[in-house]
Design an enzyme around this catalytic site. Structure first.
Site, short mmCIF file in Angstrom:
data_model
loop_
_atom_site.label_atom_id
_atom_site.label_comp_id
_atom_site.label_asym_id
_atom_site.label_seq_id
_atom_site.Cartn_x
_atom_site.Cartn_y
_atom_site.Cartn_z
N ASP A 140 71.68 21.31 43.86
CA ASP A 140 71.86 22.75 43.98
C ASP A 140 70.66 23.51 43.40
O ASP A 140 69.54 23.27 43.80
CB ASP A 140 73.20 23.12 43.32
N TRP A 180 75.20 34.10 47.00
CA TRP A 180 73.76 34.25 47.21
C TRP A 180 73.38 35.71 47.40
O TRP A 180 72.29 36.13 47.01
CB TRP A 180 73.33 33.46 48.46
N TYR A 188 68.93 33.88 40.92
CA TYR A 188 69.08 34.12 42.35
C TYR A 188 68.14 35.21 42.86
O TYR A 188 67.63 35.13 43.98
CB TYR A 188 70.54 34.44 42.68
N HIS A 221 80.41 19.89 48.23
CA HIS A 221 79.15 20.27 47.59
C HIS A 221 78.88 19.53 46.29
O HIS A 221 77.75 19.15 46.00
CB HIS A 221 79.19 21.78 47.33
#
Length: 292
Positions: free
Chosen positions: A104, A150, A211, A272
């Site tokens: 990730d 995101w 981010y 994930h």
């Protein structure tokens, strides 16, 4: 969970980097993802330590590492800076060359680390990501719905920070628990550790800056690589989850072959968080790929 490992604190300037080290053999660096800590490796690190000197670290802004203040250009949380943190940690332990296993956000750090320091990174395995630039440029409705964070986290301050800080545990459980395996995939001790660290002051700002950097300065670095036809030179293996949005929304192998010269990879029957959902399958891949 890490009885055979020792904790460490390494410094890079004013940034303090926390982690654990154990095992013997060739050095292998493990980098975690969002919104977790190095504890995410608890199910695979002991076996890896039978073959390698395993170094696990908390990325800046996460776990028990420092949370540098935000800056207008988000440079403090660029993957270039975070990659330099990882390099400093390995040099702290006396390793100038090493291999990397990363998930990730940590995998995005590993990508930049390998691109910027090809002499240091011998080979790398990246878990459940496609290249950041490709993911932003090829965003679909399905991806935006699955990876809503995101686009939430990159909004200007202070709104995302304020919403996270109102209930950090709820935010963490919302991100992690709504994926394929739900919260049942996580050991109670590991989940408690993620929740503890999410409540450390400054975490919300750090997460957002991580981010925001990916949507700004990191894209500039990636576009420079593409414009100059710079590709990773190390052997790269990419794994993605059958039930994860990355594999469902992107051509993972194709996108990585455009950014690296030697790419292999496959889909695993999990979501994930493969280090916790499918640790035995991940271990088999890691032991096959990495060189002791």
């Amino acid at each position: 969970m890490f009885e055979a490992f020792e904790t460490f604190e390494a410094a890079r300037g004013e940034v303090r980097l926390h982690g654990r080290k154990g095992g013997q053999g060739a050095p292998l660096l493990l980098l975690h993802g969002h919104p977790q800590t190095h504890v995410m490796w608890h199910a695979v690190a002991p076996e890896l330590a039978r073959h390698f000197t395993v170094v696990m670290m908390d990325l800046r802004g996460y776990g028990d590492s420092s949370r540098p203040p935000a800056d207008p250009e988000h440079l403090a949380y660029s993957k270039r800076e975070m990659g330099l943190d990882a390099l400093a940690v390995m040099q702290h332990h006396g390793f100038d060359t090493f291999q990397v296993l990363a998930h990730d956000r940590g995998a995005r750090v590993a990508h930049r680390l390998a691109a910027d320091h090809p002499a240091a990174v011998q080979r790398l395995m990246l878990l459940d990501i496609a290249p950041t630039l490709a993911m932003y440029e090829n965003t679909s409705e399905a991806f935006a719905r699955a990876y809503w964070h995101w686009f939430f986290l990159i909004q200007p301050p202070p709104l995302p920070e304020a919403l996270i800080e109102s209930d950090p545990v709820r935010y963490l459980r919302s991100v992690m628990g709504k994926r394929h395996a739900g919260l049942g995939a996580f050991a109670s001790a590991a989940l408690a550790e993620y929740e503890r660290c999410a409540q450390i002051p400054g975490t919300a700002t750090s997460i957002c800056e991580d981010y925001r950097a990916s949507a700004t300065v990191d894209l500039l670095h990636d576009r420079t690589d593409v414009a100059e036809a710079q590709r990773l030179v190390q052997p790269l293996r990419v794994l993605w989850g059958e039930h994860g949005a990355v594999g469902q929304c992107f051509d993972v192998l194709g996108l990585w072959r455009a950014r690296a010269k030697d790419v292999s990879g496959l889909r695993l029957p999990c979501g994930h968080y493969m280090a916790e959902e499918a640790p035995s399958l991940l271990l088999a891949q890691a032991l096959d790929f990495f060189k002791p």
